[in-house]
Design an enzyme around this catalytic site. Structure first.
Site, PDB file in Angstrom:
ATOM      1  N   SER A  45       6.702   1.433   0.077  1.00 13.52           N
ATOM      2  CA  SER A  45       6.353   1.203  -1.330  1.00 13.52           C
ATOM      3  C   SER A  45       7.249   2.006  -2.273  1.00 13.52           C
ATOM      4  O   SER A  45       7.698   1.486  -3.295  1.00 13.52           O
ATOM      5  CB  SER A  45       4.884   1.508  -1.589  1.00 13.52           C
ATOM      6  OG  SER A  45       4.655   2.885  -1.566  1.00 13.52           O
ATOM      7  N   PRO A  60       0.826  -1.207   0.000  1.00 13.52           N
ATOM      8  CA  PRO A  60       0.000   0.000   0.000  1.00 13.52           C
ATOM      9  C   PRO A  60       0.867   1.267   0.000  1.00 13.52           C
ATOM     10  O   PRO A  60       1.931   1.297   0.600  1.00 13.52           O
ATOM     11  CB  PRO A  60      -0.814  -0.101   1.289  1.00 13.52           C
ATOM     12  CG  PRO A  60      -0.236  -1.217   2.076  1.00 13.52           C
ATOM     13  CD  PRO A  60       0.630  -2.040   1.186  1.00 13.52           C
ATOM     14  N   ALA A  88      10.408   3.211  -1.891  1.00 10.11           N
ATOM     15  CA  ALA A  88      11.773   2.678  -1.992  1.00 10.11           C
ATOM     16  C   ALA A  88      11.770   1.327  -2.702  1.00 10.11           C
ATOM     17  O   ALA A  88      12.672   1.021  -3.480  1.00 10.11           O
ATOM     18  CB  ALA A  88      12.383   2.546  -0.600  1.00 10.11           C
ATOM     19  N   ASP A 105      14.919   3.045   4.954  1.00 11.55           N
ATOM     20  CA  ASP A 105      14.015   2.340   4.039  1.00 11.55           C
ATOM     21  C   ASP A 105      14.795   1.668   2.914  1.00 11.55           C
ATOM     22  O   ASP A 105      14.655   0.464   2.670  1.00 11.55           O
ATOM     23  CB  ASP A 105      13.005   3.311   3.409  1.00 11.55           C
ATOM     24  CG  ASP A 105      11.861   3.629   4.330  1.00 11.55           C
ATOM     25  OD1 ASP A 105      12.019   3.464   5.544  1.00 11.55           O
ATOM     26  OD2 ASP A 105      10.799   4.061   3.826  1.00 11.55           O
TER      27      ASP A 105
END
Ligand code: PMV
Length: 308
Positions: free
Chosen positions: A103, A96, A105, A147
């Site tokens: 999402s 999501p 990265a 991330d």
């Protein structure tokens, strides 16, 4: 055709303080992922098809600062690819968007891997990671780099900004239930708000960051020693500190409380906050109950993910 994938991720401890040099812990979430396919095309140009974000377009129609366009332009520049080849790129994602599961990265990393391999340029993980960090900087201003690091290496990380990758041992398997508030929350906004607070009162914020850093350090010890109860307490402590940083929200607090009442050993928000996901530590036999209670109490989705 060339394919590449990247998993999602979740921050266990230390978000926000990690931007200011304190340690944080994050793990890959293999239940959600991005797949990228790259094909040589007979059509002129580079065509991008990303159904999850309703994107069906050619590169020239994308604004230069769009994350996908920025990845393509910067990568071709880095790899000295000129003229641009004719390509069809398909990006499918089950992560999501804007919810703290990485999402953005993951798309950058899967896309970079697929393109580099399709164009026969060898890129090591450290090159992929450094490149993805630069793309994160375009979109988030002052990302810590956690991330891109956890997603590139797809293993648990004990992360300190600017330091070499460190992973950690897991003393006994732990189970986490992730609950999505369904409220999209762009990370750069909460990071910007924390920066304003820090500029207003650096001493208070530094002291909060120190406390969060201590919690992250203790959490690593608790995970390595396999101590469930202690780890749960540390999650609760970290959540209270994040509330003090003003990055929680009524929806996050509500799900955190719901998870604790349903038997989780601890729970906290995860990532930038203000929305997105929370995470609860559970004994594996309680995962289904906690997940069900979270959904009943308003979670849009839940994911159960172990570390071992
Ligand atoms: O919202 P997420 O999961 O992308 O995490 C952001 C984590 C922060 O510490 C708030 C920012 C950062 O760059 O580390």
């Amino acid at each position: 055709m060339t394919k590449a994938s990247a998993f999602g991720k979740i921050i266990l401890f230390g978000e926000h303080a990690v931007v200011y040099g304190r340690p944080a812990l994050a793990i890959p979430v293999t239940q959600v992922y991005v797949d990228v396919d790259v094909l040589d095309s007979k059509r002129e140009g580079i065509w991008v098809d990303a159904p999850a974000i309703h994107l069906h377009t050619d590169l020239n129609s994308l604004p230069a600062e769009h994350p996908i366009a920025a990845t393509l332009h910067n990568l071709f520049f880095l790899l000295r690819v000129s003229p641009f080849p004719n390509l069809d790129i398909r990006i499918s994602s089950t992560i999501p968007v804007a919810s703290g599961l990485g999402s953005g990265a993951a798309v950058t990393i899967a896309l970079t891997r697929a393109l580099a391999s399709h164009l026969r340029h060898a890129m090591k993980d450290e090159d992929i990671n450094a490149f993805a960090y630069e793309i994160e900087r375009i979109h988030h201003g002052t990302p810590s780099g956690i991330d891109n690091t956890v997603i590139t290496y797809a293993r648990p990380v004990y992360f300190v900004k600017g330091k070499a990758l460190e992973t950690f041992k897991v003393g006994q398997p732990f189970t986490f239930v992730i609950g999505d508030t369904g409220v999209p929350a762009p990370t750069n906004e909460s990071v910007g708000d924390v920066r304003r607070l820090w500029l207003e009162d650096p001493a208070r914020l530094e002291s909060l960051f120190d406390k969060i850093g201590d919690v992250s350090f203790s959490a690593r010890c608790a995970i390595e020693a396999g101590m469930y109860e202690w780890l749960g307490e540390l999650m609760n402590k970290n959540h209270a500190l994040l509330q003090e940083l003003t990055v929680s929200s009524p929806e996050l607090d509500h799900l955190v409380e719901a998870a604790r009442s349903a038997g989780a050993l601890g729970a906290k928000l995860s990532g930038g906050g203000r929305g997105g996901n929370m995470i609860a530590l559970v004994k594996s036999e309680m995962a289904e109950t906690v997940s069900l209670v979270l959904k009943t109490m308003g979670a849009k989705n839940t994911i159960t993910t172990p570390i071992f």
